[in-house]
Scaffold this active site. Structure first.
Site, PDB file in Angstrom:
ATOM      1  N   SER A  60       2.807  -2.860   8.045  1.00 55.21           N
ATOM      2  CA  SER A  60       2.765  -3.336   9.428  1.00 55.21           C
ATOM      3  C   SER A  60       4.160  -3.615   9.956  1.00 55.21           C
ATOM      4  O   SER A  60       4.906  -4.404   9.378  1.00 55.21           O
ATOM      5  CB  SER A  60       1.922  -4.609   9.546  1.00 55.21           C
ATOM      6  OG  SER A  60       0.581  -4.301   9.313  1.00 55.21           O
ATOM      7  N   SER A  63       0.816  -1.216   0.000  1.00 58.97           N
ATOM      8  CA  SER A  63       0.000   0.000   0.000  1.00 58.97           C
ATOM      9  C   SER A  63       0.850   1.267   0.000  1.00 58.97           C
ATOM     10  O   SER A  63       1.977   1.279   0.508  1.00 58.97           O
ATOM     11  CB  SER A  63      -0.905   0.011   1.224  1.00 58.97           C
ATOM     12  OG  SER A  63      -1.648  -1.172   1.287  1.00 58.97           O
ATOM     13  N   GLU A 109      -1.882 -15.176   2.241  1.00 55.85           N
ATOM     14  CA  GLU A 109      -2.244 -14.157   3.204  1.00 55.85           C
ATOM     15  C   GLU A 109      -3.676 -14.325   3.691  1.00 55.85           C
ATOM     16  O   GLU A 109      -3.996 -14.019   4.828  1.00 55.85           O
ATOM     17  CB  GLU A 109      -2.065 -12.761   2.576  1.00 55.85           C
ATOM     18  CG  GLU A 109      -2.481 -11.665   3.521  1.00 55.85           C
ATOM     19  CD  GLU A 109      -2.055 -10.273   3.076  1.00 55.85           C
ATOM     20  OE1 GLU A 109      -1.327 -10.155   2.085  1.00 55.85           O
ATOM     21  OE2 GLU A 109      -2.477  -9.315   3.730  1.00 55.85           O
ATOM     22  N   GLU A 144     -15.081  -5.192   0.518  1.00 62.48           N
ATOM     23  CA  GLU A 144     -15.640  -4.965  -0.813  1.00 62.48           C
ATOM     24  C   GLU A 144     -14.804  -5.659  -1.886  1.00 62.48           C
ATOM     25  O   GLU A 144     -15.338  -6.210  -2.847  1.00 62.48           O
ATOM     26  CB  GLU A 144     -15.738  -3.464  -1.092  1.00 62.48           C
ATOM     27  CG  GLU A 144     -16.815  -2.735  -0.290  1.00 62.48           C
ATOM     28  CD  GLU A 144     -16.485  -2.599   1.205  1.00 62.48           C
ATOM     29  OE1 GLU A 144     -15.300  -2.663   1.587  1.00 62.48           O
ATOM     30  OE2 GLU A 144     -17.433  -2.439   1.997  1.00 62.48           O
TER      31      GLU A 144
HETATM   32  C1  LIG Z   1      -4.295  -2.971  10.410  1.00 64.49           C
HETATM   33  C2  LIG Z   1      -3.841  -2.816   9.023  1.00 64.49           C
HETATM   34  C3  LIG Z   1      -2.626  -3.333   8.642  1.00 64.49           C
HETATM   35  C4  LIG Z   1      -2.178  -3.177   7.334  1.00 64.49           C
HETATM   36  N1  LIG Z   1      -0.949  -3.680   6.998  1.00 64.49           N
HETATM   37  C5  LIG Z   1      -0.485  -3.490   5.737  1.00 64.49           C
HETATM   38  C6  LIG Z   1       0.804  -3.963   5.386  1.00 64.49           C
HETATM   39  O1  LIG Z   1       1.525  -4.554   6.185  1.00 64.49           O
HETATM   40  N2  LIG Z   1       1.245  -3.738   4.127  1.00 64.49           N
HETATM   41  C7  LIG Z   1       0.492  -3.077   3.205  1.00 64.49           C
HETATM   42  O2  LIG Z   1       0.932  -2.941   2.080  1.00 64.49           O
HETATM   43  N3  LIG Z   1      -0.729  -2.617   3.514  1.00 64.49           N
HETATM   44  C8  LIG Z   1      -1.241  -2.796   4.759  1.00 64.49           C
HETATM   45  N4  LIG Z   1      -2.480  -2.330   5.091  1.00 64.49           N
HETATM   46  C9  LIG Z   1      -3.221  -1.548   4.111  1.00 64.49           C
HETATM   47  C10 LIG Z   1      -4.387  -2.305   3.517  1.00 64.49           C
HETATM   48  O3  LIG Z   1      -3.955  -3.222   2.578  1.00 64.49           O
HETATM   49  C11 LIG Z   1      -5.316  -1.236   2.913  1.00 64.49           C
HETATM   50  O4  LIG Z   1      -5.889  -0.547   3.985  1.00 64.49           O
HETATM   51  C12 LIG Z   1      -6.390  -1.803   2.033  1.00 64.49           C
HETATM   52  O5  LIG Z   1      -5.860  -2.385   0.884  1.00 64.49           O
HETATM   53  C13 LIG Z   1      -7.387  -0.717   1.650  1.00 64.49           C
HETATM   54  O6  LIG Z   1      -6.776   0.413   1.153  1.00 64.49           O
HETATM   55  P1  LIG Z   1      -7.123   1.871   1.742  1.00 64.49           P
HETATM   56  O7  LIG Z   1      -6.995   1.802   3.215  1.00 64.49           O
HETATM   57  O8  LIG Z   1      -6.300   2.849   1.007  1.00 64.49           O
HETATM   58  O9  LIG Z   1      -8.646   2.104   1.429  1.00 64.49           O
HETATM   59  P2  LIG Z   1      -9.294   2.473   0.030  1.00 64.49           P
HETATM   60  O10 LIG Z   1      -8.794   1.577  -1.031  1.00 64.49           O
HETATM   61  O11 LIG Z   1      -9.194   3.917  -0.187  1.00 64.49           O
HETATM   62  O12 LIG Z   1     -10.788   2.066   0.323  1.00 64.49           O
HETATM   63  C14 LIG Z   1     -11.665   2.766   1.204  1.00 64.49           C
HETATM   64  C15 LIG Z   1     -13.020   2.089   1.127  1.00 64.49           C
HETATM   65  O13 LIG Z   1     -13.499   2.127  -0.220  1.00 64.49           O
HETATM   66  C16 LIG Z   1     -13.751   0.832  -0.688  1.00 64.49           C
HETATM   67  N5  LIG Z   1     -13.403   0.685  -2.097  1.00 64.49           N
HETATM   68  C17 LIG Z   1     -12.227   0.947  -2.705  1.00 64.49           C
HETATM   69  N6  LIG Z   1     -12.277   0.631  -3.994  1.00 64.49           N
HETATM   70  C18 LIG Z   1     -13.506   0.132  -4.215  1.00 64.49           C
HETATM   71  C19 LIG Z   1     -14.169  -0.393  -5.359  1.00 64.49           C
HETATM   72  N7  LIG Z   1     -13.564  -0.528  -6.528  1.00 64.49           N
HETATM   73  N8  LIG Z   1     -15.432  -0.799  -5.203  1.00 64.49           N
HETATM   74  C20 LIG Z   1     -16.067  -0.694  -4.015  1.00 64.49           C
HETATM   75  N9  LIG Z   1     -15.501  -0.231  -2.919  1.00 64.49           N
HETATM   76  C21 LIG Z   1     -14.228   0.187  -3.013  1.00 64.49           C
HETATM   77  C22 LIG Z   1     -12.896  -0.074   0.159  1.00 64.49           C
HETATM   78  O14 LIG Z   1     -13.412  -1.395   0.198  1.00 64.49           O
HETATM   79  C23 LIG Z   1     -12.974   0.608   1.496  1.00 64.49           C
HETATM   80  O15 LIG Z   1     -14.139   0.237   2.143  1.00 64.49           O
HETATM   81  C24 LIG Z   1      -2.957  -2.484   6.392  1.00 64.49           C
HETATM   82  C25 LIG Z   1      -4.195  -1.972   6.776  1.00 64.49           C
HETATM   83  C26 LIG Z   1      -4.633  -2.123   8.067  1.00 64.49           C
HETATM   84  C27 LIG Z   1      -5.939  -1.537   8.431  1.00 64.49           C
END
Ligand SMILES: Cc1cc2nc3c(=O)[nH]c(=O)nc-3n(C[C@H](O)[C@H](O)[C@H](O)COP(=O)(O)OP(=O)(O)OC[C@H]3O[C@@H](n4cnc5c(N)ncnc54)[C@H](O)[C@@H]3O)c2cc1C
Lengths: 327, 382
Positions: free
Chosen positions: B165, B133, B249, B369
């Site tokens: 993380s 991410s 994963e 989602e």
């Molecule tokens: C506790 C925790 C640990 C994590 N650890 C890691 C890690 O170690 N390495 C790493 O790389 N990442 C990590 N992440 C990041 C995680 O992979 C992302 O949070 C996740 O992929 C969602 O991305 P975002 O938070 O940017 O949300 P966004 O992608 O911006 O999404 C926000 C909301 O919109 C929805 N959404 C987005 N696109 C669509 C679509 N096309 N259709 C419908 N709904 C949609 C999503 O489902 C979500 O509900 C971690 C996250 C958390 C919370």
């Protein structure tokens, strides 16, 4: 999947596809006994899966109950199977013909909500610690039904049972068997409902697109599918451990899980179908109304959850994981 | 009729034997370990604990002996994870290396990479994190912008990884970066690199989350040099490699056991003589928990059989997250008291942590989602 199971499932699907048409279901709902469909099924040998010397293993028989649910079979197929198993386990012969089964207390004079009580050729009463067999001429049935309009009759029996055997906890065993059967039937109905809903979503066009192309619909159907998968696996897991000793925890889990899935999944299926799914003409209700009924029969979620919860709380939280990991 | 396959799997004898060993080990090692820490489970980084596990041979359990592994089965590994998670052991330090980075190297790594890193993961000396991410790329992972530009002897990396993380406490990152490509398409020109996080040009900043935990990390790359030998797999194949990694994963028991502590503390609060309402609530939880466990075990069994339960893993993760997230609500409905996260009362502290923490369970590892989108594709809707 074992070969036996595949074969049984294929056979059951073929038989039910042929004899359980929508017309047959409709007529059954009006209260007419579907002799032709029953006879076709009986001729196939499926109704005697547990009755013969070489009984089908429970883990394979799972697919029979599931197929009966998927085809929403409107005669006592599951009841005949479990009644047969109980008779045989008690050391009694299993008669030919449709058999129904009811759980009763020692003192019960009338037997309530007996599936197809008016139509069955035989009735097995699991009464306290006895397994009793009655034949049609001994049965007086006042018609009743469940939400799916399947006969659930109030029955009085006359005379002494044709056969009777003491069997440890017959009524408890029968309740577990019923819950087990309904769990698998629900899994089948859920599977059918999923396919039907996906098909409908792919066909029905609104705003110039198939409904299934809308993300909101896709996400709902995804949820429906996960619920169906959970119910299916929970039931399969319970069937796999069936034997002389009942897998009580697994059966309770299966009934609770299927019941929860039934509620959630039916709501989604109706939402996806729109108004047409609310009609008598469309077949969706043949699954959803059965699901709502079956989840209540042989103990609803709260009945079985209460048992599970009490047992776990009595043991204490430290035992929860070790117990689950063993069950 | 269902587009999934959940075959019946039971634990083989070896796995049951291991179950007993792990339980005994944890009972001893975590004797005085507080409940509220147990609730943090696989978010909790504890290098000492990971080294103790390593000493038992319990990291890289399934890997080839030549790298220090034990060549045990996927079902034995499953049991190990289950026991660690159900006890609330602090497994975060080695978790990613064991679950993801090691298997990735086994599949796509060079011989040198395997020889160098796998034994260190196994001995609890090398901790890994996942750099996917970014600030502008979450669910839409293919849009990542961090760049690795080829230079003499390697690459120069610029960009920012976010939410990684425990990156601030890890030694290495498997990063997904953009590399030059002639090919069209958003999935082209992505490559995976094994990055030593102690290198020049890399700045790590922990980010505190709403529970007070410090797992999140921002990792900024400013002209950071990585040698050519850091490339994992083929340049440009990153997307496919990442997708296969996500199967590891998503399929584990961590996807439904994260709220177990609160279930247990709720049971303690109810005590042995429940009202009917309380018994029913706990019974429903047990029905869910048991079913999730069987489905999870089924996925492990399919992995062991060499099958590819990607879709099934998405089903388990989605069901698991809904289940886990429902637990704080249930506990609230039963008791309804305002809780202090720093309370000495175990129920209170665990409840406070999981109420705040469980919202992340349907984000990490692919959002709800996104998972449902994968399932919908499996249903033939996309
Ligand atoms: C506790 C925790 C640990 C994590 N650890 C890691 C890690 O170690 N390495 C790493 O790389 N990442 C990590 N992440 C990041 C995680 O992979 C992302 O949070 C996740 O992929 C969602 O991305 P975002 O938070 O940017 O949300 P966004 O992608 O911006 O999404 C926000 C909301 O919109 C929805 N959404 C987005 N696109 C669509 C679509 N096309 N259709 C419908 N709904 C949609 C999503 O489902 C979500 O509900 C971690 C996250 C958390 C919370």
């Amino acid at each position: 999947m074992s070969e036996t199971r595949n074969l049984l499932e294929e056979t059951a699907n073929k038989v039910f596809e042929e004899c359980v048409t929508q017309d047959v279901r409709d007529a059954a709902e009006e209260g007419a006994w579907q002799q032709a469909a029953w006879a076709t099924t009986e001729t196939s040998g499926l109704t005697r899966a547990f009755a013969e010397e070489e009984a089908v293993a429970w883990e394979d028989a799972y697919v029979l109950f599931r197929a009966a649910g998927a085809h929403r079979v409107p005669f006592p197929f599951s009841e005949t199977l479990i009644a047969g198993w109980l008779l045989k386990s008690a050391g009694l012969d299993v008669p030919e013909g449709p058999i129904t089964i009811v759980v009763a207390n020692d003192a019960d004079a009338t037997l309530s909500r007996v599936p197809w009580g008016r139509d069955a050729a035989f009735l097995v009463v699991a009464r306290g610690q006895q397994v009793q067999l009655f034949e049609k001429s001994q049965i007086t049935a006042a018609p009743g039904k469940n939400m799916a309009r399947e006969p659930r009759d109030t029955v009085e029996v006359s005379g002494t049972p044709m056969a009777e055997k003491g069997f440890e906890t017959a009524s408890d065993v029968a309740r577990h068997l019923g819950a087990l059967a309904r769990s698998a039937q629900m899994a089948g109905a859920l599977g059918w409902m999923l396919s039907t809903s996906v098909e409908y979503a792919n066909d029905r066009v609104q705003f110039g697109r198939a409904l299934g192309k809308f993300q909101a619909i896709q996400q709902q159907l995804a949820v429906l599918s996960t619920e169906a998968a959970a119910a299916d696996h929970a039931a399969m897991v319970a069937f796999t451990a069936m034997g002389e000793i009942l897998p009580e925890t697994r059966i309770a889990v299966a009934k609770v899980r299927a019941g929860e899935a039934a509620g959630r999944a039916a709501a989604i299926a109706h939402q996806v179908h729109g108004a047409i799914g609310f009609t008598r003409e469309h077949a969706l209700h043949t699954a959803t109304r059965r699901l709502w009924s079956w989840r209540a029969e042989f103990g609803a979620e709260r009945y079985w959850a209460d048992k599970l919860g009490r047992a776990a709380l009595a043991q204490g939280s430290e035992q929860l994981w070790p117990t689950l990991a063993r069950a | 009729m269902l587009p999934f396959r959940f075959d019946y799997h039971d634990l083989p004898g070896e796995a049951l034997a291991l179950q007993g060993e792990v339980r005994a080990f944890l009972a001893e090692t975590l004797k005085d370990y507080p409940e509220v820490k147990r609730a943090r489970n696989w978010s909790r980084f504890d290098a000492d604990f990971s080294q103790k596990l390593a000493a038992q041979g319990w990291i890289g359990l399934t890997w080839p002996k030549q790298y220090g592994g034990q060549e045990r089965s996927a079902l034995e590994r499953y049991v190990l994870l289950e026991e660690l998670l159900s006890a609330g052991a602090p497994v975060a330090a080695h978790w990613i290396g064991d679950r993801q980075s090691g298997p990735l190297l086994l599949r796509f790594g060079t011989q040198e990479q395997r020889d160098t890193y796998l034994p260190k993961i196994v001995s609890g000396e090398a901790f890994f994190c996942i750099g996917m991410s970014e600030p502008d790329s979450g669910s839409d992972l293919a849009s990542v912008r961090t760049k690795a530009e080829p230079v003499d002897g390697g690459y120069v990396v610029n960009g920012t990884k976010l939410w990684t993380s425990n990156a601030w406490q890890c030694h290495f990152m498997i990063g997904l970066f953009r590399t030059p490509t002639q090919e069209e398409g958003r999935h082209a020109g992505l490559s995976q690199f094994l990055v030593d996080l102690s290198g020049d040009g890399i700045t790590r900043r922990p980010i505190t989350d709403q529970t007070g935990g410090r797992e999140f990390t921002e990792v900024v790359f400013e002209d950071a040099f990585v040698p050519a030998t850091a490339l994992v797999g083929k340049e440009g194949d990153g997307w496919g490699q990442v997708m296969s990694e996500l199967a590891f994963e998503r399929s584990g028991p961590e996807r439904y056991l994260s709220s177990l502590r609160l279930v247990l503390k709720t049971m303690d609060r109810i005590g042995p003589d429940p009202t009917e309402e309380q018994a029913v609530v706990i019974g429903r939880i047990i029905a869910q928990l048991y079913t999730m466990r069987r489905m999870s075990l089924s996925v492990a069994g399919m992995l062991e059989a060499g099958e590819n339960p990607n879709l099934e893993a998405a089903v388990v993760k989605d069901l698991g997250a809904v289940f886990e997230q429902g637990i704080p609500q249930i506990a609230h409905d039963l008791f309804g008291d305002d809780v202090d996260p720093d309370s000495d009362d175990d129920f209170e502290a665990v409840m406070a942590y999981l109420t705040q923490g469980s919202v992340s369970f349907s984000l990490r590892g692919g959002t709800r989602e996104i998972l449902r989108g994968i399932i919908a594709r499996g249903l033939g809707l996309r």
